[in-house]
Design an enzyme around this catalytic site. Structure first.
Site, mmCIF file in Angstrom:
data_model
loop_
_atom_site.group_PDB
_atom_site.id
_atom_site.type_symbol
_atom_site.label_atom_id
_atom_site.label_comp_id
_atom_site.label_asym_id
_atom_site.label_seq_id
_atom_site.Cartn_x
_atom_site.Cartn_y
_atom_site.Cartn_z
ATOM 1 N N ASP A 128 3.432 -16.060 -11.032
ATOM 2 C CA ASP A 128 2.503 -17.262 -11.324
ATOM 3 C C ASP A 128 3.476 -18.192 -12.260
ATOM 4 O O ASP A 128 2.750 -19.243 -12.333
ATOM 5 C CB ASP A 128 1.157 -16.731 -12.154
ATOM 6 C CG ASP A 128 1.419 -15.814 -13.529
ATOM 7 O OD1 ASP A 128 2.933 -15.827 -13.689
ATOM 8 O OD2 ASP A 128 0.421 -15.473 -14.055
ATOM 9 N N HIS A 129 4.308 -17.935 -13.156
ATOM 10 C CA HIS A 129 4.964 -18.807 -14.090
ATOM 11 C C HIS A 129 6.077 -19.679 -13.591
ATOM 12 O O HIS A 129 6.338 -20.815 -14.120
ATOM 13 C CB HIS A 129 5.774 -17.946 -15.007
ATOM 14 C CG HIS A 129 4.610 -17.523 -16.064
ATOM 15 N ND1 HIS A 129 3.320 -16.942 -15.912
ATOM 16 C CD2 HIS A 129 4.767 -17.744 -17.710
ATOM 17 C CE1 HIS A 129 2.892 -16.716 -17.297
ATOM 18 N NE2 HIS A 129 3.457 -17.378 -18.184
ATOM 19 N N ASP A 193 2.130 -10.562 -21.348
ATOM 20 C CA ASP A 193 1.752 -12.032 -21.556
ATOM 21 C C ASP A 193 0.549 -12.186 -22.567
ATOM 22 O O ASP A 193 0.013 -11.078 -22.729
ATOM 23 C CB ASP A 193 1.090 -12.454 -20.327
ATOM 24 C CG ASP A 193 0.966 -14.147 -20.337
ATOM 25 O OD1 ASP A 193 1.838 -14.922 -19.837
ATOM 26 O OD2 ASP A 193 -0.049 -14.475 -20.804
ATOM 27 N N ARG A 475 -3.478 -23.303 -25.152
ATOM 28 C CA ARG A 475 -2.674 -23.644 -26.133
ATOM 29 C C ARG A 475 -2.261 -25.268 -25.939
ATOM 30 O O ARG A 475 -2.388 -25.825 -25.008
ATOM 31 C CB ARG A 475 -1.468 -23.075 -25.946
ATOM 32 C CG ARG A 475 -1.259 -21.842 -27.016
ATOM 33 C CD ARG A 475 -0.147 -20.867 -26.633
ATOM 34 N NE ARG A 475 -0.477 -19.528 -27.228
ATOM 35 C CZ ARG A 475 -0.090 -18.669 -26.431
ATOM 36 N NH1 ARG A 475 0.770 -18.637 -25.674
ATOM 37 N NH2 ARG A 475 -0.748 -17.175 -26.810
ATOM 38 N N SER A 670 2.880 -17.291 -27.256
ATOM 39 C CA SER A 670 3.367 -16.536 -26.189
ATOM 40 C C SER A 670 3.907 -15.275 -26.672
ATOM 41 O O SER A 670 4.343 -14.765 -27.636
ATOM 42 C CB SER A 670 4.434 -17.106 -25.591
ATOM 43 O OG SER A 670 5.025 -16.043 -24.371
ATOM 44 N N ARG A 672 6.461 -13.864 -25.059
ATOM 45 C CA ARG A 672 8.015 -13.944 -24.724
ATOM 46 C C ARG A 672 8.777 -13.060 -25.747
ATOM 47 O O ARG A 672 9.100 -13.666 -26.917
ATOM 48 C CB ARG A 672 8.387 -15.239 -24.284
ATOM 49 C CG ARG A 672 8.473 -16.054 -25.412
ATOM 50 C CD ARG A 672 8.655 -17.668 -24.737
ATOM 51 N NE ARG A 672 7.446 -18.107 -24.334
ATOM 52 C CZ ARG A 672 7.323 -19.272 -24.310
ATOM 53 N NH1 ARG A 672 7.849 -20.513 -24.777
ATOM 54 N NH2 ARG A 672 6.046 -19.711 -23.805
#
Length: 784
Positions: A128-129, A193, A475, A670, A672
């Protein structure tokens, strides 16, 4: 009452003349319900949850919150686990893992490095990213499949080899897919995520983590989490009019701020809960990430049961009914903090710009914007994202758009729509919502994250041009959506975005203000009303799921040594047993430093599987306190100013260790883990801040770095970018024992300060081994 799923067995047994007391135990054993349609042999184990809850309740001898029931219900050793909110580390056994494609690359690369043959728990990858919003859904999807073919092939083949389900590009956003298929009341799910808490809308404990944490769970190792505190949000009254579930979390964000939920689960309860749809609850839980919460959750109720039924999981709802006492909080349970919100009094909110906790009533935003000098003309309105892309969200937005069309109006601002999943896209196409939104001027984008994460090829402005956008996203950090630091982004509900896009200005309040129709007559928009679920069944759309084969051992996973997108990982070096002496300061960060500042997304997403390439974005968004600039730091060895990554690489080449100095809530945003992998890869050893965001602090520990906090926050001012730092006493590194930092100034003077940490014994072993993955391999070698 007898669950519907075993009623037929029960009736058959009675008709066969078998006595009831012989039948019941047999039936209970046979009444297995699959966790999802895609894993028919993986079953929900409420019996184990119940057993663990009873053990813990007896030990603690007090009523339990819902959060505690589900978290403690997943303890590895409920009889012996030390439990103290905010203090002890829990060893947990989550039910499943979910990974989005940007973070799955590094997670799967780490899993490959572990040497294990197959994942130990049900796991999925969601594409999806990596889809950039440019021309519209179908065209953008085709382009993404072409550009990202190497990465998609890696993820698909790695999934097949190691037993991980693979959702192809175009399937939708990970969190919507989880809500539709994998979340259920009482589940514990971890996802790579930060918005994984979306699943709390279905009564699950769903927590965002870094890839290394996911590897632990996929490897069958107990997962560690500091025992969370529990903040209760009591909801009374009932939502109505223009107020929406999004306004609940926008209000809570204004109260708690971006770090007010750190180390806590937000647990919603009270009579107002029942006025919110299941997908509305998911919206609220989703954006709990913006207040730093570990996760958020709602108690199981009829709205969840209705959603489960509509998404083909009535059997799960029937089972949840049987165990409902364990899926709601105990009467008299105690929260660490309580916030009360009367939904009947809640007004529509809009938060921003540049931070999601700057809350304003929609009625005030026009005047505030004019006072602050923010642009009031709206250039683009964007609805969708993992936070607000449900059938109900699209229906309420279409209800607003339909009124404008009836008066001959279209959007004055550009307008985009992001469906949350293929199922949502197909259903809103069938039911006419998508066409209404197109007719009002909207562009329907791919079922993906798109502009919400910076995947937006924006053409209507130049970089550096001051402008305003309004979104239904979560965000709105500087440059988050379009890489333009002058874009003032505001977050609100989809229906408010639609209304403001029609008006074209922040000065419009749909509750009180009038629009002028094409015929010159003034009219007022009615508050939108829409079905929370389709009257017909959901249209599933195209089949986008790849099942992992029963035996993937023969599957080949190809990573080319010359690839610019993927790179196999080399182990980080072990701690040498010495103190960290005379470290240089790469950068002393001024103000907010999110994971977007540390490891930017947008165009950098294509390098998420290549550690060396993506390290070229290390801290390029952080503001250097020495000169007030981004991506400009002094090289202490040459005295020249240059980009942060280049300076870090120079220090690494010269064999010089370095540190980063940060401010409050360092690493918010995030999940990440690249924001932790990159500094480690380029030679960093220590990150010293006033405070950390939860996920980022854990990610730093996992990669063998030392995240430390000032015992006295004022000591931040004692360190200057030209100083050298030594961390001493590492031979006696122990839980709860502060470390000593010696600051060496250029004039020869020294100061000593104390630094706190939150390491436990096993996390100290990660540091000593060089990383959590290194430690896992050490333990594997010992056991073999």
């Amino acid at each position: 009452k007898v669950p519907m799923l075993i009623l037929s067995f029960f009736q058959h047994a009675l008709n066969s003349g078998i006595r009831r007391y012989h039948v019941a135990p047999v039936l209970c054993q046979r009444a297995k319900v699959a966790m999802s349609h895609f894993e028919p042999n993986e079953h929900i184990n409420y019996e184990k949850l119940e057993k663990n809850i009873n053990i813990v309740r007896k030990r603690l001898d007090r009523p339990l919150t819902l959060s505690e029931k589900i978290v403690y219900g997943h303890l590895d050793d409920p009889a012996k686990q030390e439990i103290e909110r905010g203090k002890t580390y829990l060893r947990l056994r989550p039910d499943r893992v979910a990974m989005q494609d940007a973070t799955a690359q590094m997670a799967m690369l780490q899993f490959i490095s572990s040497g294990l043959p197959k994942v130990a728990v049900p796991s999925t990858i969601h594409c999806d990213h990596l889809i950039e919003a440019q021309l519209g859904g179908e065209k953008d999807l085709r382009r993404a499949k072409d550009i990202n073919q190497e990465v998609y092939n890696f993820l698909a083949t790695a999934g097949a080899k190691y037993g991980v389900g693979f959702w192809k590009p175009g399937s939708g956003i990970i969190h919507q897919i989880i809500l539709e298929n994998y979340s259920y009341p009482g589940v514990m799910l971890i996802g790579t995520d930060s918005h994984t808490p979306n699943g709390g809308g279905l009564g699950g404990i769903c927590i965002g983590v870094g890839g290394a944490d996911a590897v632990d769970v996929m490897a069958g190792i107990p997962w560690e989490l500091k025992c969370p505190k529990v903040i209760g949000v009591k909801l009374t009254g009932k939502l109505s009019g223009w107020s929406s579930p999004k306004d609940v979390i926008l209000k809570v964000a204004g109260i708690l701020t971006v770090k007010g939920g750190t180390g806590a689960i937000i647990e919603y309860h009270g009579p107002g809960v029942d006025s919110i749809s299941c997908t509305g609850m998911a919206t609220i839980c989703n954006m709990g990430a913006e207040i730093g919460a570990t996760t958020s959750i709602f108690p199981y109720n009829a709205r969840m049961k209705k959603y489960l039924g509509k998404t083909g999981r009535a059997d799960i709802a029937a089972l949840a009914d049987e165990f409902q006492q364990h899926l709601v909080p105990d009467s008299g349970c105690q929260y660490d903090q309580v916030i009360e919100i009367n939904l009947s009094e809640l007004k529509p909110h809009i938060n921003g710009p540049f931070t999601p906790d700057l809350a304003h009533p929609v009625s005030d935003i026009g005047a505030v914007a004019e006072k602050e000098g923010w642009p009031v003309d709206i250039r683009v309105g964007l609805i969708g994202s993992c936070t607000n892309s449900s059938y109900e969200d699209m229906g309420r937005s279409a209800a607003v758009a339909k009124q404008a069309l009836a008066h001959g109006l279209k959007c004055k601002s550009k307008f985009t729509i992001t469906p949350g999943s293929e199922q949502i896209r197909a259903t809103i196409e069938r039911d006419g919502y998508a066409q209404i939104l197109r007719d009002v001027g909207g562009l329907v984008l791919a079922n993906a994250c798109g502009p919400c994460i910076g995947q937006w090829d924006r053409k209507d402005i130049k970089k550096g041009e001051k402008n305003t956008i309004v979104t239904s996203y979560n965000r709105n950090f500087t440059g988050r959506n379009d890489a333009n630091p002058e874009t003032h982004a505001f977050v609100t509900s989809p229906e408010i975005v639609t209304a403001l896009s029609i008006a074209g200005t922040l000065k419009f309040n749909p509750e009180t203000d009038y629009l002028t129709g094409a015929d010159g007559k003034k009219f007022k928009l009615e508050a939108p009303d829409a079905d929370e679920l389709p009257k017909l069944e959901f249209d599933p759309g195209q089949d986008t799921y790849q099942y992992p084969p029963k035996d993937g051992s023969g599957q080949h996973v190809d990573v080319s040594p010359t690839s610019q997108r993927l790179q196999l990982l080399e182990p980080f070096d072990k701690w040498d047993g010495k103190d960290l002496e005379d470290m240089l300061i790469l950068i002393k960060v001024k103000g907010k430093c999110t994971t977007d500042h540390i490891s930017a997304a947008g165009p950098w997403l294509k390098f998420r599987g290549h550690l060396d390439n993506i390290s070229n974005n290390l801290l390029i968004g952080a503001i250097n306190i020495e000169n007030g600039k981004a991506n400009s730091v002094r090289n202490a060895l040459t005295q020249e100013f240059g980009p942060v990554p280049d300076t870090a690489r120079y220090y690494k080449k010269m064999g010089v260790k370095w540190a980063v100095i940060g401010d409050e809530n360092y690493g918010e945003g995030s999940s990440r883990e690249h924001a932790a992998l990159e500094p480690r890869h380029l030679g960093g050893r220590v990150i010293i801040t006033k405070s950390f965001a939860r996920i980022h602090e854990t990610n730093l520990k996992k990669q063998g770095l030392l995240p430390l906090t000032f015992a006295d926050p004022a000591d931040y001012n004692k360190i200057h970018p030209v100083d050298k730092l030594s961390i001493v006493g590492l031979a006696d590194f122990a839980p709860g024992k502060p470390l000593k930092c010696i600051i060496k100034h250029p004039n020869g003077s020294q100061e000593t300060i104390m630094l706190n940490h939150t390491f436990n014994e096993s996390q100290i072993e990660w540091f000593q081994a060089g990383s959590a993955l290194n430690r896992m391999k050490e333990l594997q070698q010992k056991s073999s």
